[in-house]
Design a protein around this motif. Structure first.
Motif, PDB file in Angstrom:
ATOM      1  N   VAL A   1       1.033  -1.231   0.149  1.00 46.97           N
ATOM      2  CA  VAL A   1      -0.300  -0.278  -0.417  1.00 46.97           C
ATOM      3  C   VAL A   1       0.814   1.427   0.246  1.00 46.97           C
ATOM      4  N   PRO A   2       0.555   1.847  -0.605  1.00 41.89           N
ATOM      5  CA  PRO A   2       1.673   2.394  -0.952  1.00 41.89           C
ATOM      6  C   PRO A   2       0.875   4.292  -0.764  1.00 41.89           C
ATOM      7  N   VAL A   3       1.593   5.548   0.306  1.00 39.14           N
ATOM      8  CA  VAL A   3       1.215   6.669   0.637  1.00 39.14           C
ATOM      9  C   VAL A   3       2.562   7.403   0.365  1.00 39.14           C
ATOM     10  N   THR A   4       1.917   8.836   1.132  1.00 39.37           N
ATOM     11  CA  THR A   4       3.138  10.464   1.244  1.00 39.37           C
ATOM     12  C   THR A   4       3.276  10.289   2.434  1.00 39.37           C
ATOM     13  N   ASP A   5       2.339  11.138   2.746  1.00 42.07           N
ATOM     14  CA  ASP A   5       2.587  10.514   4.777  1.00 42.07           C
ATOM     15  C   ASP A   5       2.642   9.776   5.361  1.00 42.07           C
ATOM     16  N   PHE A   6       3.973   9.435   5.540  1.00 45.51           N
ATOM     17  CA  PHE A   6       4.318   7.691   6.152  1.00 45.51           C
ATOM     18  C   PHE A   6       3.817   7.520   7.004  1.00 45.51           C
ATOM     19  N   ASP A   7       3.876   8.145   8.136  1.00 48.44           N
ATOM     20  CA  ASP A   7       3.889   8.336   9.793  1.00 48.44           C
ATOM     21  C   ASP A   7       2.525   8.638   9.483  1.00 48.44           C
ATOM     22  N   ALA A   8       1.382   9.320   9.265  1.00 47.22           N
ATOM     23  CA  ALA A   8      -0.051   9.910   9.814  1.00 47.22           C
ATOM     24  C   ALA A   8      -0.388   8.116   8.903  1.00 47.22           C
ATOM     25  N   ALA A   9      -0.270   7.636   7.597  1.00 44.37           N
ATOM     26  CA  ALA A   9      -0.031   6.551   7.622  1.00 44.37           C
ATOM     27  C   ALA A   9      -0.530   4.859   8.039  1.00 44.37           C
ATOM     28  N   HIS A  10       0.561   5.523   8.485  1.00 45.92           N
ATOM     29  CA  HIS A  10       1.142   4.589   9.416  1.00 45.92           C
ATOM     30  C   HIS A  10       0.507   3.907  10.562  1.00 45.92           C
ATOM     31  N   ARG A  11       0.347   5.688  11.720  1.00 47.63           N
ATOM     32  CA  ARG A  11      -1.102   5.378  12.674  1.00 47.63           C
ATOM     33  C   ARG A  11      -2.500   4.752  12.290  1.00 47.63           C
ATOM     34  N   TRP A  12      -3.194   5.379  11.075  1.00 45.99           N
ATOM     35  CA  TRP A  12      -4.358   5.038  10.617  1.00 45.99           C
ATOM     36  C   TRP A  12      -3.740   3.792  10.829  1.00 45.99           C
ATOM     37  N   TYR A  13      -3.146   2.595   9.751  1.00 46.78           N
ATOM     38  CA  TYR A  13      -3.437   1.635   9.111  1.00 46.78           C
ATOM     39  C   TYR A  13      -2.567   0.591  10.833  1.00 46.78           C
ATOM     40  N   GLU A  14      -2.337   0.848  11.992  1.00 45.10           N
ATOM     41  CA  GLU A  14      -2.402   0.513  13.212  1.00 45.10           C
ATOM     42  C   GLU A  14      -4.141   0.327  14.050  1.00 45.10           C
ATOM     43  N   ARG A  15      -4.565   1.729  13.545  1.00 46.94           N
ATOM     44  CA  ARG A  15      -6.091   1.348  13.625  1.00 46.94           C
ATOM     45  C   ARG A  15      -6.621   0.166  13.311  1.00 46.94           C
ATOM     46  N   LEU A  16      -6.946   0.652  11.784  1.00 51.37           N
ATOM     47  CA  LEU A  16      -7.671  -0.893  11.207  1.00 51.37           C
ATOM     48  C   LEU A  16      -6.828  -1.793  11.576  1.00 51.37           C
ATOM     49  N   LEU A  17      -5.633  -2.321  12.113  1.00 47.24           N
ATOM     50  CA  LEU A  17      -5.451  -3.810  12.172  1.00 47.24           C
ATOM     51  C   LEU A  17      -5.721  -3.500  13.604  1.00 47.24           C
TER      52      LEU A  17
END
Length: 118
Positions: A10-26
C-alpha cells in the motif's frame, strides 16, 4: 516455482500518519519495520503480509481486499476504533462487501462470506 509468502503493498505519501491509521485499522502495531520511516509490515495471515510504504508516485492508488469471517462483527470493531467503513453491500452468490478509504485514497474492501470455490 514455489511462492512462500504474498506481500500486498500500500503506497502512501504521509508515511507517519498512514502508519498510525493502519495500526488503528489492524488493531495493533506493525510486526516488522525493515526500513524505518519508509516501510512497515503486518502479518495478516499465516503467509500473507501487508506492507505500507512511502511512495510519492503511487500513493492513493492501492486496492486491498480482506476476507473476514464475520463481516458485521469486524465492522463493529472498526467503528470502536473510530474508523467507519461503508454499509454492507450484498453482491453475487451471497458475498458481502464493505469499503473504507484510507487518508491517502487507497481503497480497502472487507469481504464477508468469501469462499475459495463458488
Amino acid at each position: 516455482m514455489i511462492i512462500n509468502h504474498l506481500l500486498a503493498v500500500v503506497p502512501v505519501t504521509d508515511f507517519d500518519a498512514a502508519h498510525r491509521w493502519y495500526e488503528r485499522l489492524l488493531g495493533r502495531p506493525a510486526d516488522n519495520a525493515p526500513m524505518a520511516g519508509l516501510l512497515v509490515e503486518w502479518q495478516v495471515t499465516e503467509n500473507g503480509w501487508l506492507q505500507l510504504t512511502h511512495d510519492e508516485t503511487r500513493a492513493g492508488t492501492g486496492l486491498l481486499n480482506f476476507a473476514v469471517d464475520d463481516l458485521p462483527a469486524h465492522l463493529a470493531e472498526l467503528n470502536d476504533r473510530g474508523l467507519y467503513p461503508g454499509e454492507i453491500v450484498q453482491v453475487n452468490k451471497g458475498v458481502q462487501l464493505s469499503t473504507i478509504v484510507d487518508p491517502e485514497g487507497n481503497r480497502i474492501t472487507f469481504i464477508g462470506d468469501f469462499r475459495v470455490v463458488y
